[in-house]
Design a protein around this motif. Structure first.
Motif, short mmCIF file in Angstrom:
data_model
loop_
_atom_site.label_atom_id
_atom_site.label_comp_id
_atom_site.label_asym_id
_atom_site.label_seq_id
_atom_site.Cartn_x
_atom_site.Cartn_y
_atom_site.Cartn_z
N GLU A 197 0.83 -1.21 0.00
CA GLU A 197 0.00 0.00 0.00
C GLU A 197 0.87 1.26 0.00
O GLU A 197 0.56 2.25 -0.68
CB GLU A 197 -0.93 0.00 1.23
CG GLU A 197 -1.93 -1.14 1.27
CD GLU A 197 -3.11 -0.91 0.33
OE1 GLU A 197 -3.09 0.09 -0.41
OE2 GLU A 197 -4.03 -1.73 0.34
N PRO A 240 -5.05 -14.32 0.45
CA PRO A 240 -6.06 -13.43 -0.15
C PRO A 240 -5.76 -11.95 0.06
O PRO A 240 -5.99 -11.13 -0.84
CB PRO A 240 -7.36 -13.86 0.57
CG PRO A 240 -7.13 -15.26 0.99
CD PRO A 240 -5.66 -15.35 1.32
N GLU A 241 -5.26 -11.60 1.25
CA GLU A 241 -4.97 -10.18 1.53
C GLU A 241 -3.85 -9.66 0.63
O GLU A 241 -3.90 -8.51 0.17
CB GLU A 241 -4.57 -10.00 2.99
CG GLU A 241 -5.63 -10.45 3.99
CD GLU A 241 -5.47 -11.90 4.42
OE1 GLU A 241 -5.87 -12.22 5.55
OE2 GLU A 241 -4.96 -12.71 3.62
N ALA A 294 -5.20 -9.28 -2.96
CA ALA A 294 -6.01 -8.06 -3.07
C ALA A 294 -5.13 -6.82 -3.15
O ALA A 294 -5.42 -5.88 -3.91
CB ALA A 294 -6.97 -7.96 -1.89
N ASP A 302 -3.69 -6.59 -6.60
CA ASP A 302 -4.71 -6.13 -7.55
C ASP A 302 -4.92 -4.62 -7.45
O ASP A 302 -5.14 -3.94 -8.46
CB ASP A 302 -6.02 -6.87 -7.32
CG ASP A 302 -5.95 -8.34 -7.74
OD1 ASP A 302 -4.95 -8.71 -8.38
OD2 ASP A 302 -6.89 -9.09 -7.42
N ARG A 303 -4.85 -4.07 -6.24
CA ARG A 303 -4.99 -2.61 -6.10
C ARG A 303 -3.83 -1.88 -6.75
O ARG A 303 -4.02 -0.82 -7.38
CB ARG A 303 -5.10 -2.24 -4.61
CG ARG A 303 -6.42 -2.65 -3.98
CD ARG A 303 -6.62 -2.01 -2.61
NE ARG A 303 -5.71 -2.55 -1.61
CZ ARG A 303 -5.98 -3.63 -0.88
NH1 ARG A 303 -7.11 -4.29 -1.03
NH2 ARG A 303 -5.11 -4.03 0.04
N ALA A 335 -3.76 -13.49 -8.68
CA ALA A 335 -3.63 -12.03 -8.68
C ALA A 335 -3.53 -11.53 -10.12
O ALA A 335 -3.28 -12.29 -11.06
CB ALA A 335 -2.41 -11.61 -7.88
#
Length: 341
Positions: free
Chosen positions: A112, A130-131, A134, A137-138, A156
């Motif tokens: 992030e 999964p985290e 995600a 993907d962001r 992914a």
């Protein structure tokens, strides 16, 4: 043939007349094979020059993010820093986020933070959770391509995986261990740093299936979650060896080889065969000393070069194919070990 360049440009590059180039391009015949070859090579050269002009002045900032033992991430960093100057005329700047064991929340926060700061691409080794998927993907939705290395995140939106063919590596390890042990009934200690690394899981699956098919007298005892760190890995290995005296060798998928060999010594048991991964300084020393039987290695520089080319392609700076995705498995023994230093 390609019409990306003017006939006049090709003729000047090839040192032939425009009429000759026109005949070659339109396949009208009457041109010697050597002349056709000169025209073809001239077009290839013009393509290369055009690509270099497009890259001149392009600057890329990339982030290498790895959850891996320091000995492995250090080798990857060296490979990347060695390859970056070879990508000229593009200019690369690299940032490093290297940790031996990283909680999922911190891995997500690292990705992030890169997204907030901005990057032209991320080269990533992370657990398949999964985290994490995600978070990847962001990044991709924000225009930051991600290339996975060593272990994949197949669900992914990463643009590519680069690295060794993990299943073939596991099968190769089974072939070698089976050849060493023959029909001897025995068990092999299989060490994973974590069962959430997809690449390590694929190595284990390939190893298990090949043993079952070719060497059914050899069994497996698996340990994981030592994260390739010596203290944790040693404790897991020592417990497994204490509980099962049929373990006579090891296939080290996740590292910590010095610790695993020390565990064999602690319980007073010889290790008849030991196959490891990656020719880092520790493994080269163990191989040179005859404590490791073979190391399955691949070209990390090729991986880094390919990862950067995928990022360049995703950023619109490379039109042709980045190259083959999987690195060939190399079997290193004391007899083909590169010289020390």
């Amino acid at each position: 043939m390609s019409r990306d360049f003017l006939v006049k440009e090709i003729a000047v590059q090839a040192g032939v007349s425009e009429a000759t180039v026109d005949r070659v391009l339109n396949r009208r015949g009457g041109v010697r094979s050597l002349t056709v070859q000169r025209v073809t090579e001239a077009m290839d050269a013009l393509t290369t020059q055009s690509r270099q002009r497009a890259l001149t002045g392009r600057r890329f900032t990339i982030d290498l993010v790895m959850e891996a033992p320091t000995r492995f991430s250090a080798e990857v960093r060296i490979a990347l820093e060695t390859e970056l100057p070879m990508l000229q005329p593009a200019v690369f700047r690299s940032r490093f986020h290297l940790t031996e064991a990283l909680p999922t929340t911190e891995m997500v926060e690292t990705l992030e933070r890169i997204g907030r700061r901005g990057s032209h691409g991320v080269i990533l080794k992370a657990r398949d959770l999964p985290e994490v998927v995600a978070a990847v993907d962001r990044l991709v939705r924000a225009g930051i391509p991600v290339v996975t290395i060593a272990t994949d995140l197949p669900h992914a939106r990463r643009c590519a995986y680069v690295g060794i063919d993990n299943r073939a590596a596991g099968e190769t390890a089974a072939y070698l261990i089976g050849a060493w042990l023959g029909a001897l009934p025995a068990k092999i200690l299989v060490t994973l740093s974590s069962n959430r690394f997809r690449g390590e899981e694929e190595r284990e699956v390939g190893f298990r299936q090949a043993l079952r098919l070719r060497h059914p007298t050899i069994g497996i005892v698996e340990i994981s979650e030592g994260h390739g760190i010596d203290r944790e890995t040693a404790a897991l290995a020592r417990r497994a060896l204490t509980e099962d005296d049929a373990i006579l060798g090891a296939y080290s998928i996740g590292g910590g080889n010095t610790a695993v060999l020390a565990a064999f010594a602690d319980v007073g048991r010889p290790c008849m065969v030991y196959v490891a991964h990656d020719l880092d300084s520790d493994n080269a020393r163990l191989l040179r000393a005859g404590r490791v039987s073979a190391v399955l290695h691949h070209d990390l520089r090729q991986d880094m070069r390919l990862a950067c080319r995928h990022i360049m392609q995703a950023q619109g700076a490379l039109r042709d194919s980045p190259g083959p995705a999987l690195s060939a498995v190399q079997i290193i023994t004391p007899f083909n070990l590169p010289p020390a230093g």
